[in-house]
Write an enzyme that holds these catalytic residues in place. Sequence first.
Site, PDB file in Angstrom:
ATOM      1  N   ARG A  30       0.822  -1.209   0.000  1.00  0.00           N
ATOM      2  CA  ARG A  30       0.000   0.000   0.000  1.00  0.00           C
ATOM      3  C   ARG A  30       0.859   1.264   0.000  1.00  0.00           C
ATOM      4  O   ARG A  30       0.501   2.276  -0.587  1.00  0.00           O
ATOM      5  CB  ARG A  30      -0.907  -0.015   1.236  1.00  0.00           C
ATOM      6  N   LYS A 108      -4.967 -14.867   9.786  1.00  0.00           N
ATOM      7  CA  LYS A 108      -5.440 -15.766  10.826  1.00  0.00           C
ATOM      8  C   LYS A 108      -6.191 -14.976  11.884  1.00  0.00           C
ATOM      9  O   LYS A 108      -5.699 -13.954  12.364  1.00  0.00           O
ATOM     10  CB  LYS A 108      -4.261 -16.502  11.472  1.00  0.00           C
ATOM     11  N   SER A 139       4.762 -21.793  10.763  1.00  0.00           N
ATOM     12  CA  SER A 139       5.754 -21.100   9.939  1.00  0.00           C
ATOM     13  C   SER A 139       6.099 -19.750  10.537  1.00  0.00           C
ATOM     14  O   SER A 139       5.209 -18.992  10.928  1.00  0.00           O
ATOM     15  CB  SER A 139       5.219 -20.905   8.520  1.00  0.00           C
ATOM     16  N   ALA A 141       8.002 -16.261   9.345  1.00  0.00           N
ATOM     17  CA  ALA A 141       8.375 -15.608   8.094  1.00  0.00           C
ATOM     18  C   ALA A 141       9.890 -15.579   7.891  1.00  0.00           C
ATOM     19  O   ALA A 141      10.386 -15.817   6.782  1.00  0.00           O
ATOM     20  CB  ALA A 141       7.804 -14.188   8.068  1.00  0.00           C
ATOM     21  N   LYS A 192      -4.715 -20.475  18.176  1.00  0.00           N
ATOM     22  CA  LYS A 192      -3.338 -20.744  18.612  1.00  0.00           C
ATOM     23  C   LYS A 192      -2.634 -19.450  19.003  1.00  0.00           C
ATOM     24  O   LYS A 192      -1.750 -19.453  19.875  1.00  0.00           O
ATOM     25  CB  LYS A 192      -2.567 -21.496  17.534  1.00  0.00           C
ATOM     26  N   THR A 249       4.007 -21.500  17.689  1.00  0.00           N
ATOM     27  CA  THR A 249       3.693 -20.148  18.136  1.00  0.00           C
ATOM     28  C   THR A 249       3.813 -20.009  19.645  1.00  0.00           C
ATOM     29  O   THR A 249       4.145 -18.931  20.152  1.00  0.00           O
ATOM     30  CB  THR A 249       2.271 -19.767  17.683  1.00  0.00           C
ATOM     31  N   SER A 255       7.928 -15.791  17.832  1.00  0.00           N
ATOM     32  CA  SER A 255       6.476 -15.605  17.908  1.00  0.00           C
ATOM     33  C   SER A 255       6.132 -14.251  18.539  1.00  0.00           C
ATOM     34  O   SER A 255       6.485 -13.968  19.684  1.00  0.00           O
ATOM     35  CB  SER A 255       5.851 -16.731  18.741  1.00  0.00           C
ATOM     36  N   ASN A 257       3.066 -13.269  19.355  1.00  0.00           N
ATOM     37  CA  ASN A 257       2.058 -13.464  20.405  1.00  0.00           C
ATOM     38  C   ASN A 257       2.693 -13.975  21.695  1.00  0.00           C
ATOM     39  O   ASN A 257       2.332 -13.533  22.790  1.00  0.00           O
ATOM     40  CB  ASN A 257       0.975 -14.424  19.904  1.00  0.00           C
ATOM     41  N   GLU A 282      -1.876 -10.987  16.189  1.00  0.00           N
ATOM     42  CA  GLU A 282      -3.277 -11.296  15.928  1.00  0.00           C
ATOM     43  C   GLU A 282      -4.002 -11.844  17.144  1.00  0.00           C
ATOM     44  O   GLU A 282      -5.222 -11.725  17.261  1.00  0.00           O
ATOM     45  CB  GLU A 282      -3.392 -12.283  14.760  1.00  0.00           C
TER      46      GLU A 282
END
Length: 332
Positions: A30, A108, A139, A141, A192, A249, A255, A257, A282
């Site tokens: 964007r 997600k 996964s 990134a 998760k 995660t 992770s 989170n 998320e």
Amino acid sequence: MKVSVLGAGAWGTALAGHLAARHDTVLWARDSALVAELSASQQNARYLAGVALPAALRYEADLLTALDHASADDALCVIATPVAGLRGMLRTMRDAGRTPAHIVWLCKGFDADSQLLPHQVVAAELGGHASNGVLSGPSFAREVGQGLPVALTVASASAACRERTVEAFHHGAMRIYTGDDVVGVEVGGAVKNVLAIATGIADGLGLGLNARAALITRGLAEMSRLGVTLGGRAETFTGLTGLGDLILTATGDLSRNRTVGMQLATGRTLDDILAALGHVAEGVRCARAVLAIADAHGIEMPITQAVCDVLFSGVAPRDAVSALLRRDSKAE
């Protein structure tokens, strides 16, 4: 084949780099300034610093141009926005008359406003669009960007969508499995993240490996109860997109989170943590939706409740853990 990846965060960038090793790939962002940076440096210093991107990968700031690139029947469009951006992206496609024939999404979670899963948002915005699905699985990134081995699952009711996704992604160090349990895969991917916050809190409090194992296994039970109630299949939650993604995660240092949970355990405020993180977590966004859906169906999710108490009700992390420990004994 031609592939467009819509969203140049860490995950979209890593997958675009993987795709460009074999396919004619365009990565859309964007922010036109980010596109200029990507083109000049061949790396995404904002979201995936230090990972070199293939010279063949092309970058685009114009969304309609990126959509046109993936318009053919043998092409693929990959939506790599967060869940919060999914509905707007779909509406832009529809209103511009540029809806690709085959679409997969990476996001997600539950839509915060409607409490819908991504595939339900797609159905609401694109009506009878048939060839679409979700790509998910354990996964990070950065590891994908570095070319390390990874296994993902594409879930779709459309054989054509599954075939296009396998053709696009199944090469090099990436292995793609296929299935049709879209609900199960999406619920696993959403819940998760909430459970990873819980595990991060426990680890941040120094509660030990026994506590971590208990949270992961009892969290898996919560995930499965919700997923099966919403229409997913039980076996999905013991596979890559359920248990596999949960383990990664909840235990991996990459992770976001888990990091949120560990930082909460130190007494930092949620606002400070998210501001410093610089990426989307998320689990924070969808925790309320997960709990609301569970309550609406009469499903007990005590770990999710504890996470929401810490995130949104001012409950101290140690007090939330104590409340979990005080629960009555029950059959597993």
